[in-house]
Design a protein around this motif. Structure first.
Motif, PDB file in Angstrom:
ATOM      1  N   GLY A 189       0.942  -1.187   0.009  1.00 27.38           N
ATOM      2  CA  GLY A 189       0.078   0.049  -0.022  1.00 27.38           C
ATOM      3  C   GLY A 189       0.790   1.289  -0.070  1.00 27.38           C
ATOM      4  O   GLY A 189       2.147   1.141  -0.216  1.00 27.38           O
ATOM      5  N   GLU A 190       0.108   2.363   0.251  1.00 30.83           N
ATOM      6  CA  GLU A 190       0.933   3.645   0.356  1.00 30.83           C
ATOM      7  C   GLU A 190       1.953   3.365   1.301  1.00 30.83           C
ATOM      8  O   GLU A 190       1.855   3.105   2.563  1.00 30.83           O
ATOM      9  N   PRO A 191       3.497   3.710   1.218  1.00 32.92           N
ATOM     10  CA  PRO A 191       4.496   3.626   1.919  1.00 32.92           C
ATOM     11  C   PRO A 191       4.199   4.310   3.143  1.00 32.92           C
ATOM     12  O   PRO A 191       4.473   3.967   4.367  1.00 32.92           O
ATOM     13  N   ALA A 192       3.655   5.665   3.252  1.00 35.62           N
ATOM     14  CA  ALA A 192       3.245   6.451   4.489  1.00 35.62           C
ATOM     15  C   ALA A 192       2.384   5.794   5.400  1.00 35.62           C
ATOM     16  O   ALA A 192       2.527   5.996   6.679  1.00 35.62           O
ATOM     17  N   GLN A 193       1.407   4.880   4.912  1.00 38.00           N
ATOM     18  CA  GLN A 193       0.562   4.209   5.581  1.00 38.00           C
ATOM     19  C   GLN A 193       0.867   2.711   6.102  1.00 38.00           C
ATOM     20  O   GLN A 193       0.391   2.466   7.365  1.00 38.00           O
ATOM     21  N   VAL A 194       1.931   2.178   5.207  1.00 40.26           N
ATOM     22  CA  VAL A 194       2.095   0.774   5.643  1.00 40.26           C
ATOM     23  C   VAL A 194       3.446   0.500   6.428  1.00 40.26           C
ATOM     24  O   VAL A 194       3.620  -0.582   6.677  1.00 40.26           O
ATOM     25  N   LEU A 195       4.355   1.435   6.173  1.00 35.34           N
ATOM     26  CA  LEU A 195       5.700   1.208   6.875  1.00 35.34           C
ATOM     27  C   LEU A 195       5.579   1.642   8.237  1.00 35.34           C
ATOM     28  O   LEU A 195       5.187   2.421   8.670  1.00 35.34           O
ATOM     29  N   THR A 196       6.288   0.645   8.913  1.00 34.47           N
ATOM     30  CA  THR A 196       6.371   0.709  10.512  1.00 34.47           C
ATOM     31  C   THR A 196       7.745   0.610  10.821  1.00 34.47           C
ATOM     32  O   THR A 196       8.705  -0.228  10.082  1.00 34.47           O
ATOM     33  N   LEU A 197       8.182   1.332  12.040  1.00 37.92           N
ATOM     34  CA  LEU A 197       9.396   0.966  12.578  1.00 37.92           C
ATOM     35  C   LEU A 197       9.341   0.014  13.566  1.00 37.92           C
ATOM     36  O   LEU A 197       8.585   0.219  14.526  1.00 37.92           O
ATOM     37  N   ARG A 198      10.069  -0.999  13.634  1.00 35.53           N
ATOM     38  CA  ARG A 198       9.843  -2.147  14.686  1.00 35.53           C
ATOM     39  C   ARG A 198      11.071  -2.395  15.383  1.00 35.53           C
ATOM     40  O   ARG A 198      12.334  -2.224  14.629  1.00 35.53           O
ATOM     41  N   GLU A 199      11.088  -2.806  16.680  1.00 34.21           N
ATOM     42  CA  GLU A 199      12.448  -3.052  17.427  1.00 34.21           C
ATOM     43  C   GLU A 199      12.456  -4.642  17.454  1.00 34.21           C
ATOM     44  O   GLU A 199      11.271  -5.290  17.660  1.00 34.21           O
ATOM     45  N   GLU A 200      13.373  -5.381  17.180  1.00 34.13           N
ATOM     46  CA  GLU A 200      13.682  -6.764  16.923  1.00 34.13           C
ATOM     47  C   GLU A 200      14.557  -7.065  18.308  1.00 34.13           C
ATOM     48  O   GLU A 200      15.524  -6.290  18.678  1.00 34.13           O
ATOM     49  N   PRO A 201      14.246  -8.014  18.895  1.00 32.95           N
ATOM     50  CA  PRO A 201      14.870  -8.467  20.059  1.00 32.95           C
ATOM     51  C   PRO A 201      16.355  -8.711  19.916  1.00 32.95           C
ATOM     52  O   PRO A 201      17.042  -8.624  20.938  1.00 32.95           O
ATOM     53  N   GLU A 202      16.774  -9.462  18.820  1.00 35.19           N
ATOM     54  CA  GLU A 202      18.153  -9.800  18.507  1.00 35.19           C
ATOM     55  C   GLU A 202      18.453  -9.508  17.427  1.00 35.19           C
ATOM     56  O   GLU A 202      17.837  -9.354  16.250  1.00 35.19           O
ATOM     57  N   ARG A 203      19.894  -9.232  17.221  1.00 36.55           N
ATOM     58  CA  ARG A 203      20.453  -9.094  15.768  1.00 36.55           C
ATOM     59  C   ARG A 203      20.561 -10.600  14.977  1.00 36.55           C
ATOM     60  O   ARG A 203      20.613 -11.469  15.753  1.00 36.55           O
ATOM     61  N   PRO A 204      20.561 -10.412  13.655  1.00 39.69           N
ATOM     62  CA  PRO A 204      20.589 -11.750  13.165  1.00 39.69           C
ATOM     63  C   PRO A 204      22.187 -12.207  13.001  1.00 39.69           C
ATOM     64  O   PRO A 204      23.068 -11.477  13.644  1.00 39.69           O
ATOM     65  N   ARG A 205      22.524 -13.414  12.871  1.00 45.47           N
ATOM     66  CA  ARG A 205      23.720 -14.045  13.011  1.00 45.47           C
ATOM     67  C   ARG A 205      24.105 -14.324  11.663  1.00 45.47           C
ATOM     68  O   ARG A 205      23.343 -14.928  10.818  1.00 45.47           O
ATOM     69  N   PRO A 206      25.515 -14.225  11.103  1.00 48.26           N
ATOM     70  CA  PRO A 206      25.912 -14.620   9.879  1.00 48.26           C
ATOM     71  C   PRO A 206      26.102 -16.133   9.978  1.00 48.26           C
ATOM     72  O   PRO A 206      26.783 -16.585  10.659  1.00 48.26           O
ATOM     73  N   GLY A 207      25.753 -16.708   8.799  1.00 48.23           N
ATOM     74  CA  GLY A 207      25.916 -18.105   8.758  1.00 48.23           C
ATOM     75  C   GLY A 207      27.420 -18.422   7.908  1.00 48.23           C
ATOM     76  O   GLY A 207      28.167 -17.331   7.625  1.00 48.23           O
ATOM     77  N   ALA A 208      27.785 -19.488   7.303  1.00 47.87           N
ATOM     78  CA  ALA A 208      28.780 -19.649   6.707  1.00 47.87           C
ATOM     79  C   ALA A 208      28.743 -19.015   5.401  1.00 47.87           C
ATOM     80  O   ALA A 208      27.903 -18.894   4.590  1.00 47.87           O
TER      81      ALA A 208
END
Length: 543
Positions: free
Chosen positions: A10-29
């Motif tokens: 949808g319209e970016p101004a209406q559907v985009l949100t800022l969210r806090e994730e509990p953990e950072r992702p971890r790199p694999g091989a």
């Protein structure tokens, strides 16, 4: 960890949100974790958020936009040996870059040199790759046939790269922009390329006039929408419309295009095809050269790439209306950068007030500058810091390995500096020196016999294409913006090589000066060198 997400289209101004994730992702091989610093926002990113109106919802679950950017490696996974924590990298394609941290395949992270700014690095993969993609498609579409190439949105970042590569490879390119002001800007940047504003009622007739009898063989289009029908009608029979974006409004039904009657081809291409295979030449630990997309704006001459010899046709031999006022009527030949033909690496031999003034103008307009003096690179560290990320320091021999060189040393030092330089075959050299054997207040002019100062300089630099310029002006008149309310600062120049003078003319025009070509190094040089009638004459040209 903060991340931008949307759970529906949808319209970016209406559907985009800022969210806090509990953990950072971890790199694999074979992966690295990058802390993002800069993330460009492209129309394509927003289109992915909005979705296509004629298609059903394609998204399920939360999604983070973005596929490119620049950041710093936070950690690396197993089997990554050439990249390490703390290293600045540009990434592409890397889905989800609108997050604080993103995991990227190591072969899609390219090390960034210290002298390249974060903002520049964020764009230095996708735009050159887009250029390469377009030139591959263009090479296939031309199939060795004669005819012109028309590109829309020529003033965009990619459009300017296409123009710079077109100048370098003698591509018979016609540029389309929306406005008259955009057309004036493009004529200043690329004087050898025709540019037409679609705000003109007769823009289609102008395109046909520029294309001549062979017509438009290929259109490179990122506008689309309602304009597609006009572009298709401008194509010669058997021509190809290459679509790589949709900046325009409206739609054009496919059945409205004369595809069958005129054997036209419509081809869609996207740089996101690089998602399915690593970019050629990219890989872990590869260094991103400052010239990527600038001094190497044209694609490499390798298998599958555009070959200049196939594009020699289509040059215009008659000037269109008004051509004598605005730009040359044909492309120039030769392999060196032309007038305004894209961004350049500019080396200075000397770092005094005139060299600094020219360097500041160049950096302000996006060029890379390599400064040198007789005291060594370390002595230039404060100046380089002041000039910013596009400036570096080097030895004179290193600074001379550039697209364009500015000779700005004292007259007695000219022979010694010239002796230090590598061969300059074909290099454009701006000679800003004056033949002072001794400086003011006890002025003594060097006795060069029948030679002008720049002729003498040219004799010391065999193979270089010397242009005498900037030496008739005091530094305090070069350094400020040369555009004044009463007119532009006149810059006299002279040289024996027309292409070299075109290069300097384009650069000076880009800076805002009003260049005036006085002819050869002998005739014109004698007018503007120390003791000449135009030396120290400061004039404004009313536009």
């Amino acid at each position: 960890m903060r991340t931008v997400v949307h759970t529906r289209q949808g319209e970016p101004a209406q559907v985009l949100t800022l969210r806090e994730e509990p953990e950072r992702p971890r790199p694999g091989a074979g992966q690295v974790l990058v802390r993002m610093r800069v993330r460009p926002v492209h129309r394509g990113d927003l289109a992915g958020v909005e979705g296509l109106p004629e298609l059903p919802e394609q998204q399920s679950g939360a999604r983070t936009p973005g596929v490119e950017g620049m950041g710093v490696i936070e950690s690396v996974g197993p089997d990554v040996h050439t990249l390490g924590p703390g290293q600045r990298v540009a990434v592409f394609p890397a889905p989800g870059t609108w997050a604080e941290y993103v995991v990227v395949a190591a072969d899609r992270a390219v090390a960034v040199p210290d002298e390249v700014s974060d903002e520049t690095a964020a764009l230095m993969l996708v735009n050159p790759l887009t250029l390469r993609m377009l030139y591959r498609a263009l090479d296939s579409a031309l199939r060795g046939q004669q005819g012109s190439v028309l590109q829309t949105a020529a003033g965009s970042s990619v459009g300017r790269l296409v123009s710079a590569a077109g100048v370098r490879h003698d591509l018979p390119l016609i540029n389309l922009v929306r406005s008259a002001s955009g057309a004036r800007k493009m004529r200043t940047l690329y004087p050898t390329l025709p540019v037409i504003a679609t705000c003109d009622d007769d823009w289609r007739e102008q395109v046909r006039h520029e294309a001549g009898q062979q017509g438009i063989r290929v259109v490179l289009d990122c506008v689309g929408g309602a304009m597609t029908r006009d572009l298709a009608e401008l194509l010669a029979d058997g021509g190809t419309l290459i679509s790589y974006g949709q900046l325009g409004s409206g739609t054009t039904p496919l059945e409205r295009l004369p595809l069958i009657q005129r054997s036209l081809t419509v081809q869609g291409v996207t740089v996101l095809q690089w998602m399915s295979r690593p970019p050629e030449g990219a890989g872990p630990g590869r260094r991103l050269r400052p010239g990527l997309g600038t001094e190497h704006a044209g694609p490499a001459r390798s298998r599958g790439q555009l070959r200049p010899r196939r594009l020699q046709g289509g040059h215009r031999t008659r000037p269109p209306p008004g051509q004598d006022r605005d730009r040359p009527a044909h492309h120039t030949a030769g392999g060196q950068p032309r007038a305004g033909g894209g961004l350049m690496k500019i080396g200075t031999l000397g770092a005094g007030t005139i060299a600094q003034a020219i360097a500041r103008h160049a950096i302000r307009h996006g060029h890379e500058v390599v400064l040198s003096n007789s005291r060594g690179p370390a002595s230039l560290a404060p100046l380089v810091k002041d000039l910013g990320a596009r400036a570096t320091a080097a030895t004179p021999a290193e600074a001379a390995v550039a697209d364009l060189v500015v000779l700005a040393v004292g007259w007695p030092q000219v022979p010694d500096v010239a002796a230090q330089l590598p061969p300059l075959d074909g290099t454009v050299v701006i000679d800003v020196t004056n033949q002072f054997d001794s400086p003011p207040p006890n002025v003594k002019i060097a006795n060069l016999g029948d030679l002008t100062g720049s002729e003498y300089v040219a004799s010391l630099l065999p193979g270089a294409r010397v242009v005498n310029a900037f030496n008739a002006l005091f530094a305090q008149f070069i350094a400020p913006d040369p555009r004044h309310e009463a007119g532009r600062q006149v810059l006299f120049l002279a040289g024996d090589d027309t292409d070299a003078k075109n290069t300097v003319t384009g650069l000076a025009s880009q800076f805002g000066f009003a260049p005036v070509d006085l002819g050869t190094l002998r005739e014109g040089g004698r007018l503007i060198q120390l003791g000449g009638p135009l030396s120290a004459l400061h004039a404004l040209k009313q536009d």
